[in-house]
Design a protein around this motif. Structure first.
Motif, PDB file in Angstrom:
ATOM      1  N   ASN A 215      -8.451   2.410  13.968  1.00  0.00           N
ATOM      2  CA  ASN A 215      -8.614   1.372  12.949  1.00  0.00           C
ATOM      3  C   ASN A 215      -8.908   1.923  11.558  1.00  0.00           C
ATOM      4  O   ASN A 215      -9.215   1.153  10.653  1.00  0.00           O
ATOM      5  N   ALA A 216      -8.812   3.245  11.384  1.00  0.00           N
ATOM      6  CA  ALA A 216      -9.057   3.824  10.062  1.00  0.00           C
ATOM      7  C   ALA A 216      -8.243   5.097   9.901  1.00  0.00           C
ATOM      8  O   ALA A 216      -8.062   5.867  10.859  1.00  0.00           O
ATOM      9  N   VAL A 217      -7.749   5.294   8.696  1.00  0.00           N
ATOM     10  CA  VAL A 217      -7.037   6.524   8.339  1.00  0.00           C
ATOM     11  C   VAL A 217      -7.736   7.127   7.133  1.00  0.00           C
ATOM     12  O   VAL A 217      -8.018   6.428   6.154  1.00  0.00           O
ATOM     13  N   VAL A 218      -8.039   8.421   7.228  1.00  0.00           N
ATOM     14  CA  VAL A 218      -8.718   9.134   6.149  1.00  0.00           C
ATOM     15  C   VAL A 218      -7.668  10.025   5.483  1.00  0.00           C
ATOM     16  O   VAL A 218      -7.308  11.085   6.003  1.00  0.00           O
ATOM     17  N   LEU A 219      -7.153   9.573   4.360  1.00  0.00           N
ATOM     18  CA  LEU A 219      -6.018  10.221   3.701  1.00  0.00           C
ATOM     19  C   LEU A 219      -6.506  11.109   2.564  1.00  0.00           C
ATOM     20  O   LEU A 219      -7.201  10.639   1.646  1.00  0.00           O
ATOM     21  N   GLN A 220      -6.102  12.368   2.591  1.00  0.00           N
ATOM     22  CA  GLN A 220      -6.492  13.323   1.549  1.00  0.00           C
ATOM     23  C   GLN A 220      -5.672  13.054   0.292  1.00  0.00           C
ATOM     24  O   GLN A 220      -4.467  13.284   0.258  1.00  0.00           O
ATOM     25  N   VAL A 221      -6.344  12.565  -0.761  1.00  0.00           N
ATOM     26  CA  VAL A 221      -5.645  12.125  -1.967  1.00  0.00           C
ATOM     27  C   VAL A 221      -5.924  13.010  -3.177  1.00  0.00           C
ATOM     28  O   VAL A 221      -5.296  12.834  -4.226  1.00  0.00           O
ATOM     29  N   ARG A 222      -6.828  13.955  -3.036  1.00  0.00           N
ATOM     30  CA  ARG A 222      -7.118  14.903  -4.120  1.00  0.00           C
ATOM     31  C   ARG A 222      -7.345  16.277  -3.481  1.00  0.00           C
ATOM     32  O   ARG A 222      -8.451  16.760  -3.355  1.00  0.00           O
ATOM     33  N   PRO A 223      -6.261  16.930  -3.046  1.00  0.00           N
ATOM     34  CA  PRO A 223      -6.413  18.144  -2.250  1.00  0.00           C
ATOM     35  C   PRO A 223      -6.863  19.368  -3.036  1.00  0.00           C
ATOM     36  O   PRO A 223      -7.721  20.129  -2.568  1.00  0.00           O
ATOM     37  N   THR A 224      -6.302  19.590  -4.213  1.00  0.00           N
ATOM     38  CA  THR A 224      -6.650  20.778  -5.004  1.00  0.00           C
ATOM     39  C   THR A 224      -6.717  20.389  -6.480  1.00  0.00           C
ATOM     40  O   THR A 224      -5.913  20.858  -7.292  1.00  0.00           O
ATOM     41  N   ALA A 225      -7.674  19.533  -6.794  1.00  0.00           N
ATOM     42  CA  ALA A 225      -7.849  19.070  -8.176  1.00  0.00           C
ATOM     43  C   ALA A 225      -6.558  18.526  -8.764  1.00  0.00           C
ATOM     44  O   ALA A 225      -6.268  18.685  -9.945  1.00  0.00           O
TER      45      ALA A 225
ATOM     46  N   VAL B 160      -5.662  12.576   7.683  1.00  0.00           N
ATOM     47  CA  VAL B 160      -4.299  12.949   7.284  1.00  0.00           C
ATOM     48  C   VAL B 160      -4.441  13.935   6.131  1.00  0.00           C
ATOM     49  O   VAL B 160      -4.749  13.555   5.001  1.00  0.00           O
ATOM     50  N   ALA B 161      -4.246  15.214   6.430  1.00  0.00           N
ATOM     51  CA  ALA B 161      -4.430  16.279   5.440  1.00  0.00           C
ATOM     52  C   ALA B 161      -3.137  16.522   4.677  1.00  0.00           C
ATOM     53  O   ALA B 161      -2.060  16.631   5.273  1.00  0.00           O
ATOM     54  N   THR B 162      -3.271  16.613   3.355  1.00  0.00           N
ATOM     55  CA  THR B 162      -2.106  16.871   2.515  1.00  0.00           C
ATOM     56  C   THR B 162      -2.120  18.276   1.911  1.00  0.00           C
ATOM     57  O   THR B 162      -1.073  18.758   1.476  1.00  0.00           O
TER      58      THR B 162
END
Length: 417
Positions: A87-97, A51-53
């Motif tokens: 069974n897994a979600v990879v969530l982008q939580v630090r996209p640009t510092a 999941v790209a933010t």
């Protein structure tokens, strides 16, 4: 994942998944020329989606949505993952510092409100962890260590941004701003910033993508000569020094994660070509224009062999038979690389290419991705697959994801540990 670069993004009409899922529940998958194959209940296999933010690629769908609307969209992605027996979600939580949690080190992410540093009125990462776990999903927190901005103007960053407080940490290159990986203080800071999230939340893994030193841009030079002169005296050349900088970041982060929260895994999803065999006999039977060892100064093979990471998820984003980088040749290379190391191997899959008219003919076939999983079934080292990305998992324009579910995901599976 190259943010807006190597990954191309396509939005199409939603594919019809329900009928194929029903069929998948009723019949066993069959490999060409082989017996029916069904993964038994309770078996271990990672089935993830990114999941790209950054730039609102997947979520939130736009900046400035209300907290309730943002949360509803996030939960819809989680529910979609459950529907497809992921069974897994990879969530982008630090996209640009910047951060999708109330970080002690960096400002709130711009992708939430449209204004970097503005409090969105809720805790996205905390909510994501809670809601993912409530649904039986793992939450892998995806960080980008060095990318600061998708532009080169520091004045566009919020005044409190570390890159403005420490302008000597930052270098422009290829239309973007990056933290300088050669500075020891930068290496410490980016670790501290990422580990802040690990200390606060019960994430299941720390996940990095393929940004280390930036991808080469013709005619441009990454301006770290002064840093090399200061710190690189013990190395034969700048390339060796740069690789050591990234090696240190990987090794130290892996060690520190275990100290901060026991049981949290450390995974990296690199560009899939370490080196071409023509460059190095240990390399893959590819002729890729980018090699992570030489161009990104990322010795991905070494990280596996040294056991510095818990899993590797190479982005094998090419079709079976693609001349320069054949999926059917890269998959066994990675299987051999991890064999006997104890490092998990999950394959990054290019769902975003399925149905894209700009892609080769193979990607117009809804069965291409399913054939990838057929190949992987012959390599016991492969512990699962991760799909790029959530918006394409949702839209599934030609039914490629539905085909994967029908052929391979009849039953839920546990995440490998």
């Amino acid at each position: 994942m190259r943010g807006l670069g190597r990954r191309s993004f396509v939005v199409g009409a939603a594919g019809t998944v329900a009928a194929m899922m029903t069929a998948g529940d009723a019949v066993a998958a069959r490999r060409p020329g082989g017996p029916p194959r069904r993964r038994g209940a309770g078996q271990e296999e990672l089935r993830g989606m990114w999941v790209a933010t950054v730039a609102n690629l997947d979520w939130p769908s736009a900046t400035g949505l209300s907290a309730a609307a943002q949360e509803a969209e996030l939960i819809a992605h989680l529910d979609r993952a459950v529907e497809l027996r992921l069974n897994a979600v990879v969530l982008q939580v630090r996209p640009t510092a910047d951060a999708l949690w109330p970080s002690s080190y960096e400002p709130w992410a711009q992708c939430l409100t449209g204004v970097q540093g503005k409090d969105p009125g809720w805790d996205p990462l905390g909510t994501a962890v809670r809601e993912a776990h409530a649904r039986g999903l793992e939450l892998h927190a995806w960080f980008n260590p060095y990318r600061v901005a998708n532009h080169t103007d520091p004045s566009r960053l919020v005044a409190s941004h570390p890159a403005r407080l420490h302008p000597d940490w930052v270098l422009p290159y290829g239309g973007k701003l990056y933290y300088n990986p050669g500075l020891p203080e930068v290496r410490t800071f980016v670790q501290d910033a990422m580990l802040d999230a690990v200390s606060r939340y019960a994430v299941d893994a720390v996940h990095w993508d393929d940004y280390f030193y930036p991808y080469p841009v013709a005619g441009q030079v990454f301006g770290d000569d002064e840093t090399y002169e200061r710190y690189g005296g013990a190395f034969a050349n700048k390339a060796a020094w740069r690789r050591d900088n990234i090696d240190r970041l990987v090794r130290e982060t892996g060690e520190r994660i275990k100290e901060v929260r026991s049981g949290v895994r450390f995974g990296i999803s690199p560009f899939a070509v370490w080196r071409n065999a023509a460059t190095d006999p240990l390399g893959s039977a590819t002729s890729a224009g980018v090699q992570t060892y030489d161009d990104l100064y990322a010795d991905t093979r070494k990280w596996v062999k040294e056991g510095w990471i818990d899993y590797i998820c190479p982005q094998i984003y090419w079709n079976i038979g693609f001349p320069a980088a054949d999926y059917a040749k890269l998959l066994p290379w990675w299987a051999e690389t991890v064999r006997g190391t104890g490092v998990g191997l999950y394959v990054g899959e290019a769902l975003h290419k399925a149905g894209d008219p700009a892609q080769p003919a193979a990607w117009q076939d809804p069965a291409e991705l399913s054939r990838h999983l057929d190949l992987a079934a012959d390599h016991p080292e492969v512990g699962g697959h991760v799909y790029f990305s959530a918006r394409h998992v949702k839209a599934d324009p030609i039914g490629a994801m539905a085909r994967v579910v029908a052929d391979h995901y009849q039953l839920r599976a546990r995440v490998p540990r």
